[in-house]
Structure formats: structure tokens, C-alpha cells
Motif scaffolding. Sequence first.
Motif, mmCIF file in Angstrom:
data_model
loop_
_atom_site.group_PDB
_atom_site.id
_atom_site.type_symbol
_atom_site.label_atom_id
_atom_site.label_comp_id
_atom_site.label_asym_id
_atom_site.label_seq_id
_atom_site.Cartn_x
_atom_site.Cartn_y
_atom_site.Cartn_z
ATOM 1 N N CYS A 40 0.848 -1.191 0.000
ATOM 2 C CA CYS A 40 0.000 0.000 0.000
ATOM 3 C C CYS A 40 0.890 1.250 0.000
ATOM 4 O O CYS A 40 1.998 1.234 0.524
ATOM 5 C CB CYS A 40 -0.902 -0.024 1.230
ATOM 6 S SG CYS A 40 -1.966 1.413 1.419
ATOM 7 N N THR A 42 0.691 4.001 1.650
ATOM 8 C CA THR A 42 0.936 4.686 2.926
ATOM 9 C C THR A 42 2.307 4.306 3.514
ATOM 10 O O THR A 42 3.013 5.154 4.051
ATOM 11 C CB THR A 42 -0.195 4.359 3.920
ATOM 12 O OG1 THR A 42 -1.431 4.568 3.254
ATOM 13 C CG2 THR A 42 -0.133 5.249 5.132
ATOM 14 N N HIS A 61 0.770 -2.713 6.747
ATOM 15 C CA HIS A 61 -0.465 -2.569 7.547
ATOM 16 C C HIS A 61 -1.649 -3.303 6.926
ATOM 17 O O HIS A 61 -2.628 -3.567 7.595
ATOM 18 C CB HIS A 61 -0.801 -1.084 7.736
ATOM 19 C CG HIS A 61 -1.105 -0.378 6.458
ATOM 20 N ND1 HIS A 61 -0.130 0.026 5.588
ATOM 21 C CD2 HIS A 61 -2.278 -0.060 5.879
ATOM 22 C CE1 HIS A 61 -0.690 0.587 4.545
ATOM 23 N NE2 HIS A 61 -1.986 0.545 4.677
ATOM 24 N N GLU A 62 -1.557 -3.602 5.625
ATOM 25 C CA GLU A 62 -2.629 -4.367 4.989
ATOM 26 C C GLU A 62 -2.174 -5.822 5.052
ATOM 27 O O GLU A 62 -1.022 -6.102 4.728
ATOM 28 C CB GLU A 62 -2.753 -3.890 3.541
ATOM 29 C CG GLU A 62 -3.956 -4.399 2.780
ATOM 30 C CD GLU A 62 -4.014 -3.797 1.368
ATOM 31 O OE1 GLU A 62 -4.667 -2.765 1.191
ATOM 32 O OE2 GLU A 62 -3.401 -4.370 0.462
ATOM 33 N N CYS A 168 -7.533 -2.930 3.668
ATOM 34 C CA CYS A 168 -7.189 -1.515 3.467
ATOM 35 C C CYS A 168 -7.786 -1.001 2.175
ATOM 36 O O CYS A 168 -8.739 -0.236 2.183
ATOM 37 C CB CYS A 168 -5.678 -1.272 3.531
ATOM 38 S SG CYS A 168 -5.289 0.492 3.414
ATOM 39 N N ARG A 362 -2.780 -3.689 -7.404
ATOM 40 C CA ARG A 362 -2.381 -3.999 -6.050
ATOM 41 C C ARG A 362 -1.498 -5.231 -6.114
ATOM 42 O O ARG A 362 -1.865 -6.227 -6.733
ATOM 43 C CB ARG A 362 -3.624 -4.292 -5.203
ATOM 44 C CG ARG A 362 -3.365 -4.223 -3.722
ATOM 45 C CD ARG A 362 -2.825 -2.882 -3.303
ATOM 46 N NE ARG A 362 -3.301 -2.431 -2.003
ATOM 47 C CZ ARG A 362 -3.228 -1.178 -1.600
ATOM 48 N NH1 ARG A 362 -2.714 -0.260 -2.380
ATOM 49 N NH2 ARG A 362 -3.649 -0.847 -0.414
HETATM 50 ZN ZN LIG Z 1 -3.241 1.016 3.144
#
Ligand SMILES: [Zn+2]
Length: 367
Positions: A40, A42, A61-62, A168, A362
Motif C-alpha cells: 500500500c 501509505t 499494515h494491509e 485496506c 495492487r
Molecule cells: Zn493502506
Amino acid sequence: MKAKGAVLFEPGRPLEVCDVDVAPPRAGEALVRMAAAGVCHTDLHVMQGKFSAPLPAVLGHEGSGVVEDVGPGVTDLRPGDHVIPLWRLSCGTCEFCRLGRPALCPEGARVRNSGRLPEGTSRLSLDGREVFHYAGVSTFCQYSVVPEAALLKVNPDVPLDRAALLGCAVVTGFGAVTHAARVKPGDSVAVFGAGGVGLNVIQGAKSAGAATLVAVDVHASKLDLARRFGATHVIDASAEDPVEAVRSLTGGRGVHHAFDAVGSAATVRQAYDVLGRTGKLVVLGIAPAGAEVSLPLGSLVFEERQILGSFYGSGRPRDDIPALADMYLRGNLKLDELLTRRYPLERVNEAYAALERGEVARSVIVF
Ligand SMILES: [Zn+2]
Ligand SMILES: [Zn+2]
């Protein structure tokens, strides 16, 4: 135990895959064997120093994984459960949690900014030196200790690499449509940015019944995907002025809803400029810390436009993510098409380089 984890030591340096020491779960925590972790944007902000986080930290975090062990007092999870880590912990009792907006819980922000678990310490270390958790979940690690309050059980029928995306990109994009914008059948929609999050805004808007659904991006491959996710029109902003193009597609009227899934001042301004009267702009792209945008106050007032931020889908991830998993299992949510590439953890920097070049919708790290 030892586990391979991707550690960021300081901004501007690549991630280093290290043998991290993972301490056993304490009260209210679970040890999760990660199956997949989403690449991701972020995390890239943190790597580039555009967002601060306590370092060194295992990023990510995902994700998705399987519960391996639980600490004392864990009641709702047992080994073997498939789980998605929720990267914004919530206390369940504050004003925002009671309002049904757990992503805005101050305790979640505190835990994220501390780099430690809610109880105040880290379960990660390297040669005796403390390593921080990222967003309380650190999914770029073979094993991660996560508080029970930040774990969501997921239907094991959903393959884990695809389940990771639900936590996410999917919930953020879909929720911005259903909870923040509340797109209605027949509405016109413009989406700026057709990456992992933007594609989910597009499929969310399609599912809500948007009639004209315009995707704007600068990468032809993402615009092709945008069509497959439901865009009725695509605009290559590197070749034409997206504001003029969107306005002309709506007969000069402007759209009912514009979404910025990029998080830059330039695209937020463009998304504002394509709104029609009473049009609503939803900003969900994460901008570098300190970013600002300038907007014309005239049209905001005279045309009663609206501007709204949307974080983590503006809803309740604990309810929304299982609903999205059901949609996928019934064939009504595109996850297989979203997952365009898989990388082993050792190639995580390559995965981020591809993300920066705009090559992938992704990608996930698979363990
Ligand atoms: Zn994310
Ligand atoms: Zn709370």
C-alpha cells in the motif's frame, strides 16, 4: 522466536529483510502467521519520510494471516482462525467508537504513533534493540503479535492473499462511496487515481448504480483496469486536461461526486473543479504530512459544493469487511482482478518500485 521481517531503519533507505525476534503474545494479544501483506502507498510515505513513524519498525499494515497462538484472556480467537489485522485499533467506548466511527478513535491514533502495542511495549526486537510495530500490526513479517482488539476473523473460504486486500484498499475505497459520498443510482462520478484504492471507489460506485463513471489517471494500464472495474469513461490526465474532459462528458454540468484517491494538492483541486452544483468531493488519498490545497471559495458557497474527508471507509471495518468478503464469495466484488502481482518478502523493495512506477493495481507480499 525468529521471523523474517522487512525493517525500515530510517527514511530514504530501502527496507531490510532481517531475522527479527518476536516475543510471545501477552494478555489480550495473538500471534499471527502472516499469509499475505498488501503493498500500500501509505508505507511508501513512511519510507520516503513524508509521514513520520517511530523507527526502526517492521512496516506493513494491509494483511491477512492465521492465528498461531493466543495470550491469556483472549476469548474470541483460537489457533487456526483466519484473520485480517485492523490497522487502526479502536477502544470501543470513546465518543467516536460509540458513534460507529472506530477509525477516528484517539486510542487508535495513540497506538499508531507510539509504535508499540496498547499495553505500552513492543514484541519485536533485533539483537536486543527495540523494533517498533507499524500501525500496531506490522504485516511485513512472517509472524506478528497483534492485539485481539485489532484482529478481525474472516471467512476461510476467501483465499488469504485476496483477503489481505479487504483490510485496506477495498474497505477504504468502497466505504468512501457508500458511507461518505452515499452515491445514488443514476449519479455521475469522477474518480482521480485508479490504483488499489481508486479501483475500489470505481467498483463501489458501479455497485451503487452510478450512471456516468469517469476514471482519471496518468497510466494507461490502470485506465484499462478502471474500465474492467466499471468505469464508463477513462481520461488520461497526461494527455488531456481532466477537468475540461469530465465537464464535457457531463454536458458542462459537472459531476454529483468526485473522489480523490491520489492525495495530492493538484488532483484534489482537479476533483473539486469537476463538481457540479451541490456536488460532493470526497478526499480519501493520503497526502504527505503538511500538504495543503487552495480552493475557490466562490463556487463552494454559490454552488453549495461539499468537501469531505474519508478515512478507512468512514464506517465500521468490523461490519464492512465481512460484508465485502461475502460480496466477493457471491461473485459481486472483484478481488482476483485487483491482485495483479505477488512478491516474496525478499523482493519488497522491488514491489514498492513497481508501485511508484504505477505498474500495478495492487500487489501483495506472500509468505
Ligand atoms: Zn493502506
Ligand atoms: Zn474509541
